[in-house]
Design a protein around this motif. Structure first.
Motif, mmCIF file in Angstrom:
data_model
loop_
_atom_site.group_PDB
_atom_site.id
_atom_site.type_symbol
_atom_site.label_atom_id
_atom_site.label_comp_id
_atom_site.label_asym_id
_atom_site.label_seq_id
_atom_site.Cartn_x
_atom_site.Cartn_y
_atom_site.Cartn_z
ATOM 1 N N ASP A 40 -9.879 -14.824 6.591
ATOM 2 C CA ASP A 40 -8.816 -14.142 7.333
ATOM 3 C C ASP A 40 -8.489 -14.887 8.624
ATOM 4 O O ASP A 40 -7.321 -14.986 9.023
ATOM 5 N N ALA A 41 -9.525 -15.427 9.274
ATOM 6 C CA ALA A 41 -9.310 -16.207 10.498
ATOM 7 C C ALA A 41 -8.553 -17.490 10.181
ATOM 8 O O ALA A 41 -7.606 -17.867 10.892
ATOM 9 N N ALA A 42 -8.959 -18.166 9.112
ATOM 10 C CA ALA A 42 -8.278 -19.402 8.719
ATOM 11 C C ALA A 42 -6.804 -19.145 8.410
ATOM 12 O O ALA A 42 -5.934 -19.961 8.743
ATOM 13 N N ALA A 43 -6.508 -18.011 7.789
ATOM 14 C CA ALA A 43 -5.119 -17.667 7.465
ATOM 15 C C ALA A 43 -4.283 -17.489 8.724
ATOM 16 O O ALA A 43 -3.120 -17.910 8.785
ATOM 17 N N VAL A 44 -4.875 -16.876 9.761
ATOM 18 C CA VAL A 44 -4.160 -16.705 11.038
ATOM 19 C C VAL A 44 -3.832 -18.062 11.645
ATOM 20 O O VAL A 44 -2.715 -18.298 12.118
ATOM 21 N N ILE A 45 -4.800 -18.975 11.635
ATOM 22 C CA ILE A 45 -4.589 -20.298 12.234
ATOM 23 C C ILE A 45 -3.577 -21.098 11.425
ATOM 24 O O ILE A 45 -2.712 -21.783 11.990
ATOM 25 N N GLU A 46 -3.665 -21.029 10.104
ATOM 26 C CA GLU A 46 -2.677 -21.717 9.262
ATOM 27 C C GLU A 46 -1.263 -21.252 9.598
ATOM 28 O O GLU A 46 -0.340 -22.060 9.740
ATOM 29 N N ASP A 47 -1.089 -19.935 9.692
ATOM 30 C CA ASP A 47 0.229 -19.376 9.995
ATOM 31 C C ASP A 47 0.723 -19.861 11.352
ATOM 32 O O ASP A 47 1.893 -20.241 11.504
ATOM 33 N N SER A 48 -0.169 -19.889 12.333
ATOM 34 C CA SER A 48 0.193 -20.370 13.667
ATOM 35 C C SER A 48 0.608 -21.830 13.618
ATOM 36 O O SER A 48 1.614 -22.233 14.216
ATOM 37 N N PHE A 49 -0.165 -22.643 12.898
ATOM 38 C CA PHE A 49 0.150 -24.068 12.791
ATOM 39 C C PHE A 49 1.535 -24.295 12.201
ATOM 40 O O PHE A 49 2.327 -25.093 12.714
ATOM 41 N N GLU A 50 1.803 -23.607 11.117
ATOM 42 C CA GLU A 50 3.071 -23.847 10.426
ATOM 43 C C GLU A 50 4.259 -23.326 11.232
ATOM 44 O O GLU A 50 5.348 -23.906 11.174
ATOM 45 N N ARG A 51 4.051 -22.265 12.002
ATOM 46 C CA ARG A 51 5.141 -21.797 12.863
ATOM 47 C C ARG A 51 5.425 -22.775 14.002
ATOM 48 O O ARG A 51 6.515 -22.804 14.543
ATOM 49 N N TRP A 52 4.423 -23.581 14.357
ATOM 50 C CA TRP A 52 4.624 -24.622 15.364
ATOM 51 C C TRP A 52 5.151 -25.917 14.735
ATOM 52 O O TRP A 52 5.257 -26.946 15.416
ATOM 53 N N GLY A 53 5.472 -25.884 13.454
ATOM 54 C CA GLY A 53 6.102 -27.034 12.810
ATOM 55 C C GLY A 53 5.147 -28.004 12.142
ATOM 56 O O GLY A 53 5.573 -29.063 11.663
ATOM 57 N N MET A 54 3.869 -27.680 12.091
ATOM 58 C CA MET A 54 2.903 -28.590 11.474
ATOM 59 C C MET A 54 3.066 -28.583 9.954
ATOM 60 O O MET A 54 3.359 -27.540 9.359
ATOM 61 N N VAL A 55 2.877 -29.748 9.342
ATOM 62 C CA VAL A 55 2.900 -29.863 7.885
ATOM 63 C C VAL A 55 1.462 -29.991 7.397
ATOM 64 O O VAL A 55 0.736 -30.898 7.805
ATOM 65 N N GLY A 62 -20.033 -10.929 13.203
ATOM 66 C CA GLY A 62 -18.660 -10.592 13.541
ATOM 67 C C GLY A 62 -17.819 -11.828 13.762
ATOM 68 O O GLY A 62 -18.328 -12.960 13.808
ATOM 69 N N ALA A 63 -16.525 -11.597 13.866
ATOM 70 C CA ALA A 63 -15.564 -12.667 14.130
ATOM 71 C C ALA A 63 -14.527 -12.146 15.116
ATOM 72 O O ALA A 63 -14.101 -10.993 15.030
ATOM 73 N N VAL A 64 -14.148 -12.998 16.042
ATOM 74 C CA VAL A 64 -13.088 -12.675 16.994
ATOM 75 C C VAL A 64 -12.046 -13.773 16.919
ATOM 76 O O VAL A 64 -12.360 -14.952 17.105
ATOM 77 N N VAL A 65 -10.823 -13.401 16.624
ATOM 78 C CA VAL A 65 -9.710 -14.346 16.590
ATOM 79 C C VAL A 65 -8.722 -13.887 17.649
ATOM 80 O O VAL A 65 -7.992 -12.914 17.461
#
Length: 462
Positions: free
Chosen positions: A218-233, A410-413
């Motif tokens: 779930d944490a990785a999915a958040v970071i992926e989404d953030s990356f792609e919204r910043w234009g990363m391929v 636990g995990a904190v994102v």
């Protein structure tokens, strides 16, 4: 007691401090300034670089917060990165931190020697200075804390011009127009995040379906989404096989035959324990086929007088892990009470935006566990403090044992997740219950309030 430490990273200098405090005669031998990879080439400079990247992110949100230039101009459209100034600051911080550590260690009476060192036998170390002068030092205990080196691929070695690892990156003085980052673990994700914020076109080559394969999905999915919204391929399920360099750029070939073109390439494909050339065979110290020195819970090798700490052991390659292993080694060698090192209690963080911090049991552990586990996950966006700061990405997740309510992990994102994970780390390390965590006071409004809320909800479910 005479103690010789080879390596000046967190494992080495923290061990030296502990040994000196307990009255030992300590010699620390390091081929470079104290702090090792962590301070000079990795943790300190990379996180300082990321702070500059975060500042670029702040510019993007300034308008929404009512902050703009005189005349109503949007800060985001008037902001650019000065890579030369960024790298000067980063390198200055690293060398200043190294100097501060040297002064701190020196004040305890530790003898610091800048030289190469190797074992001649389990209790004899040969010291070789750059001018060729060498001599032998006897020791009751030897600690190996030589760290690790960036892994590279044959034919893809860094040149400091177009192709880099973290060692050469800080000599970069112009913003890469199109950066190819090879490797999507913690290090690759952090650098990809930073350069995307700076304004580079970033291509991230990932060997898996999802980046950050060792983290909470779930944490990785958040970071992926953030990356792609910043234009990363993100090039998923690809591995780098070869690289071609030209006057104007590079081309990286993947194992699938695809070519990814860029102006620069950065390899972040792991670290190799720096165990070579230390005379370990002469001392009878066992080394794995991956160049790691195996140790037990108190950092002992198979040879009673030789201990090892940090990246060279091949365990979690974190500054905090190295420091704890180094301290444990000295406490044990000097006859002090020591708690064996616990992998399950290590807190770690990936400094993307948002940050990803974890401790204890992971989602994968839970899936394989025979113990009934309850989990609560709360989105950061609902937290009042997060709303004030316009933080919409991330979550707080707690795992507890059903029945007893024992906090398992636990995990904190979130922004400042590296700080927010501390209460969970304390709970895991001390085997506290969710009830104890829920009864602790938190400040209102604060993001840590969501930790308390998650614990409160788990009181009922667990």
């Amino acid at each position: 007691m005479r103690i010789v430490i080879i390596g000046g990273g967190p494992g080495g200098y923290e061990a030296a401090l502990v040994a000196a405090e307990h009255g030992a005669d300590v010699t620390l031998i390091s081929r470079e300034g104290l702090g090792g990879n962590s301070v000079l080439w990795d943790c300190v400079p990379s996180k300082a670089l990321i702070v500059s990247a975060e500042a670029m992110g702040w510019m993007q949100s300034a308008k929404r917060l009512g902050v703009r230039l005189e005349g109503g101009h949007d800060l985001a459209t008037r902001t650019e990165i000065d890579m030369n100034a960024v790298m000067d600051r980063v390198q200055g911080l690293a060398f200043n931190q190294s100097a501060d550590i040297s002064k701190k260690v020196g004040r305890t009476g530790v003898e610091i020697i800048e030289a190469e060192a190797r074992l001649l036998d389990p209790q004899t170390v040969e010291v070789e200075h750059r001018g060729g002068r060498s001599y032998r030092v006897s020791a009751d205990i030897v600690l190996i804390a030589t760290g690790s080196n960036p892994r590279t691929l044959p034919g893809c070695e860094p040149d400091g011009d177009r192709v880099f690892t973290s060692r050469e990156l800080y000599d970069l003085r112009e913003l890469p127009e199109r950066l190819i980052v090879i490797g999507s673990g913690a290090t690759g994700a952090e650098y990809a995040h930073a350069f995307a914020r700076f304004g580079s076109e970033v291509h991230l080559i990932s060997s898996r379906d999802q980046i950050l394969p060792s983290e909470d999905p779930d944490a990785a999915a958040v970071i992926e989404d953030s990356f792609e919204r910043w234009g990363m391929v993100i090039h998923r399920r690809k591995r780098a096989a070869d690289i071609e360099r030209g006057a104007d750029g590079v081309r990286v070939e993947t194992t699938e035959g695809e070519w990814v073109e860029g102006t620069h390439a950065l390899f972040c494909i792991g670290q190799i324990p720096a165990s070579g050339g230390l005379g370990l065979a002469a001392a009878g110290v066992h080394v794995t086929d991956r160049d790691a020195i195996p140790v037990d819970g108190v950092s002992r090798t198979n040879v009673p007088t030789v201990y090892a700490a940090g990246d060279v052991t091949g365990s979690m390659m974190l500054a905090s892990t190295a420091a704890m292993q180094g301290r444990n080694a000295m406490w044990h060698a000097l006859g002090q009470a020591v708690t064996p090192f616990r992998d399950d209690a290590v807190a770690k963080c990936i400094f993307t935006e948002p940050e990803v911090a974890t401790v204890g049991m992971t989602a994968e552990d839970i899936a394989q566990s025979q113990v009934p586990v309850r989990t609560v996950s709360l989105p950061i966006a609902r937290n009042p403090r997060a709303k004030m700061r316009e933080l919409s990405e991330g979550f707080i997740k707690l795992h507890a044992m059903a029945g007893s309510g024992l906090v398992l992990g636990g995990a904190v994102v979130s922004a400042q997740a590296s700080d927010l994970i501390a209460p969970v780390s304390v709970a895991v390390h001390n085997r506290l219950s969710v009830q104890q965590l829920a009864y602790a006071f938190t400040v209102y409004p604060s993001i840590s309030g969501s930790l308390q809320e998650a614990a409160r909800q788990l009181m009922d479910r667990a």
